[in-house]
Design a protein around this motif. Structure first.
Motif, PDB file in Angstrom:
ATOM      1  N   SER A 166       0.805  -1.221   0.000  1.00  0.00           N
ATOM      2  CA  SER A 166       0.000   0.000   0.000  1.00  0.00           C
ATOM      3  C   SER A 166       0.842   1.275   0.000  1.00  0.00           C
ATOM      4  O   SER A 166       0.294   2.381  -0.066  1.00  0.00           O
ATOM      5  CB  SER A 166      -0.942   0.014   1.214  1.00  0.00           C
ATOM      6  OG  SER A 166      -0.200   0.057   2.428  1.00  0.00           O
ATOM      7  N   TRP A 167       2.167   1.103   0.068  1.00  0.00           N
ATOM      8  CA  TRP A 167       3.066   2.266   0.052  1.00  0.00           C
ATOM      9  C   TRP A 167       3.663   2.427  -1.339  1.00  0.00           C
ATOM     10  O   TRP A 167       3.977   1.446  -2.015  1.00  0.00           O
ATOM     11  CB  TRP A 167       4.178   2.075   1.078  1.00  0.00           C
ATOM     12  CG  TRP A 167       5.142   3.232   1.162  1.00  0.00           C
ATOM     13  CD1 TRP A 167       5.003   4.360   1.907  1.00  0.00           C
ATOM     14  CD2 TRP A 167       6.380   3.366   0.454  1.00  0.00           C
ATOM     15  NE1 TRP A 167       6.079   5.203   1.722  1.00  0.00           N
ATOM     16  CE2 TRP A 167       6.933   4.628   0.827  1.00  0.00           C
ATOM     17  CE3 TRP A 167       7.065   2.585  -0.460  1.00  0.00           C
ATOM     18  CZ2 TRP A 167       8.150   5.089   0.326  1.00  0.00           C
ATOM     19  CZ3 TRP A 167       8.268   3.042  -0.978  1.00  0.00           C
ATOM     20  CH2 TRP A 167       8.802   4.284  -0.582  1.00  0.00           C
ATOM     21  N   GLU A 168       3.860   3.647  -1.761  1.00  0.00           N
ATOM     22  CA  GLU A 168       4.454   3.884  -3.068  1.00  0.00           C
ATOM     23  C   GLU A 168       5.506   4.976  -2.979  1.00  0.00           C
ATOM     24  O   GLU A 168       5.262   6.052  -2.426  1.00  0.00           O
ATOM     25  CB  GLU A 168       3.386   4.290  -4.078  1.00  0.00           C
ATOM     26  CG  GLU A 168       3.936   4.461  -5.489  1.00  0.00           C
ATOM     27  CD  GLU A 168       2.850   4.778  -6.502  1.00  0.00           C
ATOM     28  OE1 GLU A 168       3.201   5.067  -7.665  1.00  0.00           O
ATOM     29  OE2 GLU A 168       1.655   4.734  -6.128  1.00  0.00           O
ATOM     30  N   GLY A 169       6.690   4.694  -3.500  1.00  0.00           N
ATOM     31  CA  GLY A 169       7.764   5.672  -3.537  1.00  0.00           C
ATOM     32  C   GLY A 169       8.098   6.039  -4.969  1.00  0.00           C
ATOM     33  O   GLY A 169       7.447   5.589  -5.917  1.00  0.00           O
ATOM     34  N   LYS A 170       9.130   6.833  -5.139  1.00  0.00           N
ATOM     35  CA  LYS A 170       9.558   7.224  -6.476  1.00  0.00           C
ATOM     36  C   LYS A 170      10.400   6.106  -7.099  1.00  0.00           C
ATOM     37  O   LYS A 170      11.106   5.386  -6.395  1.00  0.00           O
ATOM     38  CB  LYS A 170      10.367   8.514  -6.406  1.00  0.00           C
ATOM     39  CG  LYS A 170       9.536   9.724  -5.992  1.00  0.00           C
ATOM     40  CD  LYS A 170      10.381  10.986  -6.008  1.00  0.00           C
ATOM     41  CE  LYS A 170       9.534  12.198  -5.637  1.00  0.00           C
ATOM     42  NZ  LYS A 170      10.343  13.456  -5.635  1.00  0.00           N
ATOM     43  N   PRO A 171      10.361   5.958  -8.404  1.00  0.00           N
ATOM     44  CA  PRO A 171      11.175   4.924  -9.068  1.00  0.00           C
ATOM     45  C   PRO A 171      12.668   5.180  -8.880  1.00  0.00           C
ATOM     46  O   PRO A 171      13.100   6.337  -8.861  1.00  0.00           O
ATOM     47  CB  PRO A 171      10.782   5.060 -10.547  1.00  0.00           C
ATOM     48  CG  PRO A 171       9.485   5.789 -10.536  1.00  0.00           C
ATOM     49  CD  PRO A 171       9.527   6.705  -9.356  1.00  0.00           C
ATOM     50  N   LEU A 172      13.420   4.116  -8.750  1.00  0.00           N
ATOM     51  CA  LEU A 172      14.867   4.247  -8.655  1.00  0.00           C
ATOM     52  C   LEU A 172      15.430   4.586 -10.027  1.00  0.00           C
ATOM     53  O   LEU A 172      15.031   4.008 -11.034  1.00  0.00           O
ATOM     54  CB  LEU A 172      15.505   2.957  -8.155  1.00  0.00           C
ATOM     55  CG  LEU A 172      15.496   2.736  -6.632  1.00  0.00           C
ATOM     56  CD1 LEU A 172      14.171   2.182  -6.151  1.00  0.00           C
ATOM     57  CD2 LEU A 172      16.626   1.803  -6.218  1.00  0.00           C
ATOM     58  N   GLU A 173      16.377   5.504 -10.057  1.00  0.00           N
ATOM     59  CA  GLU A 173      16.989   5.899 -11.328  1.00  0.00           C
ATOM     60  C   GLU A 173      18.130   4.973 -11.715  1.00  0.00           C
ATOM     61  O   GLU A 173      18.373   4.717 -12.889  1.00  0.00           O
ATOM     62  CB  GLU A 173      17.501   7.339 -11.220  1.00  0.00           C
ATOM     63  CG  GLU A 173      16.389   8.365 -11.038  1.00  0.00           C
ATOM     64  CD  GLU A 173      16.927   9.782 -10.963  1.00  0.00           C
ATOM     65  OE1 GLU A 173      18.162   9.957 -11.071  1.00  0.00           O
ATOM     66  OE2 GLU A 173      16.113  10.712 -10.804  1.00  0.00           O
ATOM     67  N   THR A 174      18.863   4.462 -10.708  1.00  0.00           N
ATOM     68  CA  THR A 174      19.988   3.564 -10.966  1.00  0.00           C
ATOM     69  C   THR A 174      19.493   2.141 -11.140  1.00  0.00           C
ATOM     70  O   THR A 174      18.639   1.678 -10.392  1.00  0.00           O
ATOM     71  CB  THR A 174      21.001   3.614  -9.809  1.00  0.00           C
ATOM     72  OG1 THR A 174      21.407   4.963  -9.613  1.00  0.00           O
ATOM     73  CG2 THR A 174      22.231   2.771 -10.133  1.00  0.00           C
ATOM     74  N   SER A 175      20.024   1.442 -12.103  1.00  0.00           N
ATOM     75  CA  SER A 175      19.642   0.051 -12.336  1.00  0.00           C
ATOM     76  C   SER A 175      20.574  -0.875 -11.559  1.00  0.00           C
ATOM     77  O   SER A 175      21.792  -0.816 -11.717  1.00  0.00           O
ATOM     78  CB  SER A 175      19.723  -0.269 -13.826  1.00  0.00           C
ATOM     79  OG  SER A 175      19.410  -1.627 -14.055  1.00  0.00           O
ATOM     80  N   PHE A 176      19.991  -1.723 -10.717  1.00  0.00           N
ATOM     81  CA  PHE A 176      20.789  -2.668  -9.925  1.00  0.00           C
ATOM     82  C   PHE A 176      20.501  -4.085 -10.372  1.00  0.00           C
ATOM     83  O   PHE A 176      19.417  -4.398 -10.819  1.00  0.00           O
ATOM     84  CB  PHE A 176      20.451  -2.523  -8.441  1.00  0.00           C
ATOM     85  CG  PHE A 176      20.960  -1.243  -7.827  1.00  0.00           C
ATOM     86  CD1 PHE A 176      22.254  -1.146  -7.369  1.00  0.00           C
ATOM     87  CD2 PHE A 176      20.142  -0.132  -7.744  1.00  0.00           C
ATOM     88  CE1 PHE A 176      22.729   0.028  -6.798  1.00  0.00           C
ATOM     89  CE2 PHE A 176      20.594   1.053  -7.178  1.00  0.00           C
ATOM     90  CZ  PHE A 176      21.891   1.138  -6.714  1.00  0.00           C
TER      91      PHE A 176
END
Length: 377
Positions: free
Chosen positions: A367-377
């Motif tokens: 139910s929580w949403e954050g911003k997408p990660l820019e760095t690809s891991f």
């Protein structure tokens, strides 16, 4: 499940034999730094780690310090440590009078970057006398490659396996790949003794010296000394708990694997959360499941959200080289630690975490949403 008992990050998973063995300590009047459980615990940890010798210590920090001292690290020597680790790794080096040399981690593993280690050793030469490889979050470092590099330059390897008891590298227990290895049995570890640590090694000389230094440098039963020492001994009480825990270690690790698998499924397709990478040649004990967020801001938002709903969550390690205490020491950094610094959130991972509690945590994460990660891991 909201408003029920708070779900802790990590708690001891205790059974019947822990109480049974503690009761025996008391009934037999062996409660201090001597007693039969200490020797038995040492022997069984050595067997588990496939090493010839082991030395029980008061904690893993003292175990790291003793490992450096007995292996011949001298004041002023450089000791390579990962920039992303618990402070005890660097503090043990400083306690020994040596100088920590902070090296960045590998973006593919989040453990020390062995290629950078080779560059530092090539640059600094004989100033580097040892490398401490940390198995971050219980995930084994690339020990074969590191060992090959260090053997080439005649540099010691010490495994900081504090959180990694139960982890495997190419099917073998961690701790045996360095010249010495150190486990922690702190209250938050998979196998706990309440407190304590253990050095494992194949060197009888180093094991005997470590035991001597941890006993105030005392020679035999007489009050004669030829070495400066400290009281770094484990108590029989702690060893009793540790021994009972060791009997159930495989089961507890399996439980942690199950927990990690459920978390993996929950975040598999998400763009705002990424789990720590795991090497295909290694089997982690999944000590403390942690997820990477897009920023320190998102990390704090996730932690606050979980805490407000009765779930303990915390930020994990921060870069040591950026902290005032350590910033004066040499380093070789390429920005990987910076990319995860203060953005990693640790989630409840106790081996006795119940199914209902785990599903509740996952429902909150869903139910929580954050911003997408820019760095690809």
């Amino acid at each position: 499940m909201k408003n029920k008992t708070r779900i802790p990050l990590l708690e001891p998973d205790l059974g019947e034999n822990e109480l049974k063995y503690l009761s025996k300590c008391i009934s037999d009047n062996w409660i201090s730094s001597a007693g039969p459980f200490i020797e038995e615990f040492e022997k069984k940890i050595a067997t588990y780690a496939e090493c010839k010798f082991s030395v029980a210590t008061a904690n893993a920090t003292s175990g790291l310090y003793l490992s450096l001292i007995v292996a011949g690290v001298k004041p002023g020597d450089y000791v390579i440590v990962p920039d992303w680790t618990f402070s005890a790794t660097a503090n043990a080096v400083l306690m020994a009078g040596a100088i920590p040399y902070f090296v960045d981690i590998d973006i593919k593993t989040w453990n020390i970057d062995v290629n950078l280690v080779e560059k530092v050793i090539s640059k600094e030469g004989k100033k580097i006398t040892a490398v401490i490889a940390v198995h971050a979050l219980g995930h084994p470092a690339d020990m074969y490659k590191l060992r090959k590099i260090c053997d080439k330059f005649n540099v010691l390897v010490i495994e900081d396996a504090a959180a990694a008891i139960g982890s495997k590298y190419y099917g073998k227990s961690v701790g045996q790949f360095g010249d010495l290895g150190v486990f922690s049995f702190n209250g938050n570890k998979t196998l706990t003794a309440g407190a304590g640590g253990m050095i494992v090694t194949n060197s009888q000389k180093w094991a005997a010296l470590a035991k001597k230094i941890s006993s105030q440098g005392k020679m035999g039963d007489k009050y004669n000394y030829d070495t400066v020492g400290f009281n770094f001994k484990m108590s029989n009480l702690n060893a009793a708990v540790g021994l009972a825990q060791l009997e159930r270690l495989d089961k507890m690790v399996r439980n942690k694997h199950t927990i990690a698998e459920q978390y993996d499924k929950a975040i598999h397709s998400r763009k705002d959360l990424v789990a720590m990478p795991r090497n295909s040649e290694a089997e982690s004990n999944c000590w403390l499941y942690s997820v990477l967020t897009a920023s320190d801001k998102d990390a704090k938002l996730l932690i606050n959200y979980l805490n407000e709903n009765g779930v303990e969550a915390k930020l994990f390690w921060e870069s040591l080289s950026k902290q005032k205490l350590y910033e004066k020491y040499p380093n070789y950094l390429v920005g990987v630690t910076d990319s995860i610094d203060q953005s990693l959130v640790s989630l409840p991972s106790s081996s006795n975490l119940g199914r209902e509690a785990l599903q509740y945590i996952i429902s909150l994460i869903d139910s929580w949403e954050g911003k997408p990660l820019e760095t690809s891991f």
